[in-house]
Write an enzyme that holds these catalytic residues in place. Structure first.
Site, PDB file in Angstrom:
ATOM      1  N   SER A 184      -0.157  -2.890  16.299  1.00 28.49           N
ATOM      2  CA  SER A 184       0.670  -1.844  16.934  1.00 28.49           C
ATOM      3  C   SER A 184       0.933  -2.205  18.391  1.00 28.49           C
ATOM      4  CB  SER A 184      -0.063  -0.500  16.881  1.00 28.49           C
ATOM      5  OG  SER A 184      -0.383  -0.171  15.565  1.00 28.49           O
ATOM      6  N   GLU A 195       6.222  -2.413   9.733  1.00 26.33           N
ATOM      7  CA  GLU A 195       7.309  -2.087  10.691  1.00 26.33           C
ATOM      8  C   GLU A 195       6.909  -0.897  11.563  1.00 26.33           C
ATOM      9  OE1 GLU A 195      11.408  -2.406   9.826  1.00 26.33           O
ATOM     10  OE2 GLU A 195      11.054  -3.915   8.278  1.00 26.33           O
TER      11      GLU A 195
HETATM   12  C1  FAD Z   1       1.581  -6.525   3.660  1.00 25.68           C
HETATM   13  C2  FAD Z   1       1.976  -6.612   5.108  1.00 25.68           C
HETATM   14  C3  FAD Z   1       3.160  -7.239   5.460  1.00 25.68           C
HETATM   15  C4  FAD Z   1       3.519  -7.357   6.812  1.00 25.68           C
HETATM   16  N1  FAD Z   1       4.669  -8.037   7.155  1.00 25.68           N
HETATM   17  C5  FAD Z   1       4.904  -8.296   8.465  1.00 25.68           C
HETATM   18  C6  FAD Z   1       5.995  -9.149   8.846  1.00 25.68           C
HETATM   19  O1  FAD Z   1       6.790  -9.611   8.019  1.00 25.68           O
HETATM   20  N2  FAD Z   1       6.141  -9.461  10.156  1.00 25.68           N
HETATM   21  C7  FAD Z   1       5.293  -8.967  11.128  1.00 25.68           C
HETATM   22  O2  FAD Z   1       5.466  -9.297  12.286  1.00 25.68           O
HETATM   23  N3  FAD Z   1       4.268  -8.134  10.789  1.00 25.68           N
HETATM   24  C8  FAD Z   1       4.050  -7.800   9.499  1.00 25.68           C
HETATM   25  N4  FAD Z   1       3.005  -6.978   9.143  1.00 25.68           N
HETATM   26  C9  FAD Z   1       2.170  -6.384  10.195  1.00 25.68           C
HETATM   27  C10 FAD Z   1       2.355  -4.874  10.337  1.00 25.68           C
HETATM   28  O3  FAD Z   1       3.590  -4.571  10.926  1.00 25.68           O
HETATM   29  C11 FAD Z   1       1.131  -4.344  11.094  1.00 25.68           C
HETATM   30  O4  FAD Z   1       0.059  -4.368  10.177  1.00 25.68           O
HETATM   31  C12 FAD Z   1       1.337  -2.961  11.666  1.00 25.68           C
HETATM   32  O5  FAD Z   1       2.272  -2.985  12.688  1.00 25.68           O
HETATM   33  C13 FAD Z   1       0.035  -2.332  12.176  1.00 25.68           C
HETATM   34  O6  FAD Z   1      -0.737  -3.202  12.932  1.00 25.68           O
HETATM   35  P1  FAD Z   1      -2.294  -3.392  12.540  1.00 25.68           P
HETATM   36  O7  FAD Z   1      -2.356  -3.581  11.080  1.00 25.68           O
HETATM   37  O8  FAD Z   1      -2.848  -4.441  13.398  1.00 25.68           O
HETATM   38  O9  FAD Z   1      -2.967  -1.984  12.858  1.00 25.68           O
HETATM   39  P2  FAD Z   1      -3.570  -1.495  14.268  1.00 25.68           P
HETATM   40  O10 FAD Z   1      -2.524  -1.620  15.321  1.00 25.68           O
HETATM   41  O11 FAD Z   1      -4.883  -2.146  14.489  1.00 25.68           O
HETATM   42  O12 FAD Z   1      -3.786   0.047  13.961  1.00 25.68           O
HETATM   43  C14 FAD Z   1      -4.959   0.571  13.339  1.00 25.68           C
HETATM   44  C15 FAD Z   1      -4.818   2.098  13.308  1.00 25.68           C
HETATM   45  O13 FAD Z   1      -4.710   2.608  14.647  1.00 25.68           O
HETATM   46  C16 FAD Z   1      -3.519   3.373  14.791  1.00 25.68           C
HETATM   47  N5  FAD Z   1      -2.958   3.168  16.126  1.00 25.68           N
HETATM   48  C17 FAD Z   1      -2.870   2.002  16.840  1.00 25.68           C
HETATM   49  N6  FAD Z   1      -2.255   2.218  18.002  1.00 25.68           N
HETATM   50  C18 FAD Z   1      -1.911   3.517  18.043  1.00 25.68           C
HETATM   51  C19 FAD Z   1      -1.244   4.341  18.994  1.00 25.68           C
HETATM   52  N7  FAD Z   1      -0.784   3.864  20.177  1.00 25.68           N
HETATM   53  N8  FAD Z   1      -1.066   5.670  18.697  1.00 25.68           N
HETATM   54  C20 FAD Z   1      -1.526   6.177  17.521  1.00 25.68           C
HETATM   55  N9  FAD Z   1      -2.169   5.446  16.585  1.00 25.68           N
HETATM   56  C21 FAD Z   1      -2.354   4.135  16.836  1.00 25.68           C
HETATM   57  C22 FAD Z   1      -2.597   2.825  13.701  1.00 25.68           C
HETATM   58  O14 FAD Z   1      -1.591   3.768  13.349  1.00 25.68           O
HETATM   59  C23 FAD Z   1      -3.559   2.550  12.570  1.00 25.68           C
HETATM   60  O15 FAD Z   1      -3.820   3.730  11.858  1.00 25.68           O
HETATM   61  C24 FAD Z   1       2.668  -6.808   7.807  1.00 25.68           C
HETATM   62  C25 FAD Z   1       1.487  -6.145   7.438  1.00 25.68           C
HETATM   63  C26 FAD Z   1       1.128  -6.060   6.110  1.00 25.68           C
HETATM   64  C27 FAD Z   1      -0.151  -5.370   5.766  1.00 25.68           C
END
Ligand code: FAD
Length: 386
Positions: free
Chosen positions: A131, A363
């Protein structure tokens, strides 16, 4: 219902529906089980022109926009969203070029994307930057007439399968989010390799891989927009593509609703079909109402984007948020309507429930969508006062 679609959009929707039933339905369970990338289906989609729907005519596309893309994504997702996201990720990887590419970049890349000859992918996420995209560690150091990329992107949809990658890297790490830039990197570029393929809960036929950059030289002509525009490129791309995730979610919800309604008519308990039970009828009615509301919001957001409206962030985030929460709820209810059978792999709703979850995560998680919506509301209110 035709949802005020144009004749061309109805034709495309019918074609996508036909292909999904004829070609995707027979293989979806096997692709899910084997976690196999659906290359045969990508070729069928290419022949049907699906990759060209969102590409302008001057670059050999059909000249449609966000709504055209959403219609195709929804129809494929209704049958299998693992397959649908393998298709839709190409749009995600292409939007940075569509929105920020110069004419030479568009001429070089868009025709091969429109024809389906080359798939694309978009890469911003890293192990420590989810994120918080501003925490990106991959660097792009200026050297001679180009940039040298170093770092690892993770969880990239279409990673390894795509030929063209739009990649966000830091050209000036000291500037934080303002020090990022976006590059087009082609598969086969020396120093660019792929890491492990992830094993996932849902959308299992899609490929999710690491991208590894080890002294990977990218020519300056592959920089999109200009240095420092990396996050603007990414955020504007998401504004345009989030309704596509919404469409994926609407398709999943509709697919599971269809299954639940059909099942309720044939499953007999206490001597009569469960569809005659008001408890079941009310669940189905709620599922249908929620799905229809999600579709309306997704189509509305897509139409506003296609009207070239200036600020689309709020609506686009709302469409993704509402549709994905709907897909999760509706698929859980579809399993409930079907009882123990819904839990078994003999029926598709357990897969649809697994597939729905990711629409609340990628996304931008739905918490991030709420942040975007709230921020826009506050900005609008401040604007009104000022
Ligand atoms: C199957 C899959 C395909 C993907 N495909 C792509 C792709 O093609 N290209 C790409 O670049 N990425 C891709 N992603 C990455 C995806 O966009 C990220 O997983 C997503 O943006 C969340 O990041 P994170 O998983 O690190 O969660 P984190 O950022 O670690 O979040 C963990 C939790 O904390 C919450 N949180 C974090 N910050 C905040 C905030 N400021 N306010 C409120 N809540 C918050 C989140 O909502 C979540 O519940 C993919 C992910 C998966 C699982």
């Amino acid at each position: 219902m035709d949802y005020f679609l144009t004749e061309q959009q109805i034709e495309m929707r019918n074609l996508a529906r036909e292909i999904a039933l004829k070609s995707v339905l027979p293989v979806r369970a096997e692709l899910d089980e084997k976690e196999e990338f659906p290359w045969d289906l990508m070729k069928i989609f290419a022949d049907a022109g699906f990759f060209s729907v969102f590409i302008p005519e001057e670059y050999e596309g059909l000249g449609g926009g966000s709504l055209d893309l959403c219609i195709v994504v929804e129809e494929i997702s209704r049958i299998c969203s693992g397959v649908a996201v393998s298709y839709a990720a190409t749009a995600l990887g292409t939007y940075p070029i569509l929105l920020f590419g110069n004419d030479a970049q568009k001429r070089k890349y868009l025709p091969d994307i429109a024809s389906g000859k080359k798939l694309t992918a978009f890469a911003i996420t890293e192990a420590e930057a989810g994120s918080d995209a501003g925490a990106t560690r991959t660097t792009a150091a200026k050297k001679d007439d180009g940039y040298v990329l170093n770092g690892t992107k993770q969880w990239i949809t279409n990673g390894g399968e795509a030929e063209i990658y739009t990649v966000v890297a830091m050209t000036n790490p000291a500037k934080g989010a303002r020090g990022a830039s976006t590059f087009i990197v082609e598969k086969g570029t020396p120093g660019f390799t792929f890491g492990k393929k992830e094993k996932k809960l849902g959308i299992r036929s899609s490929a999710t891989r690491e991208l590894i950059f080890d002294n990977c030289f990218v020519p300056a002509e592959n920089l999109l927009a200009k240095e420092g525009y990396g996050f603007i490129t990414a955020m504007k791309t998401f504004d345009n593509t989030r309704p596509g995730i919404g469409a994926q979610a609407v398709g999943i919800a509709q697919g599971s609703l269809d299954e639940a309604v059909n099942y309720s008519r044939i499953r007999k308990q206490f001597g009569k079909p469960i569809s005659s039970l008001q408890a079941i009828q009310h669940m189905l009615a709620d599922m249908a109402t929620q799905t229809e509301a999600a579709r309306a919001l997704v189509y509305h957001a897509a139409r506003v984007i296609d009207s070239k409206a200036k600020n689309i962030s709020k609506l686009s985030a709302m469409a993704k948020l509402f549709a994905s929460d709907t897909a999760m709820k509706v698929t859980i209810d579809a399993v409930q309507v079907m009882g123990g059978y819904g839990y078994m792999k003999d029926y598709p709703v357990e897969k649809m429930m697994r597939d729905a979850k990711i629409t609340q995560i990628y996304e931008g998680t739905n918490q991030i969508q709420r942040n975007v919506i709230a921020l826009e509301l506050i900005k609008e209110a401040a604007g009104r006062k000022g």
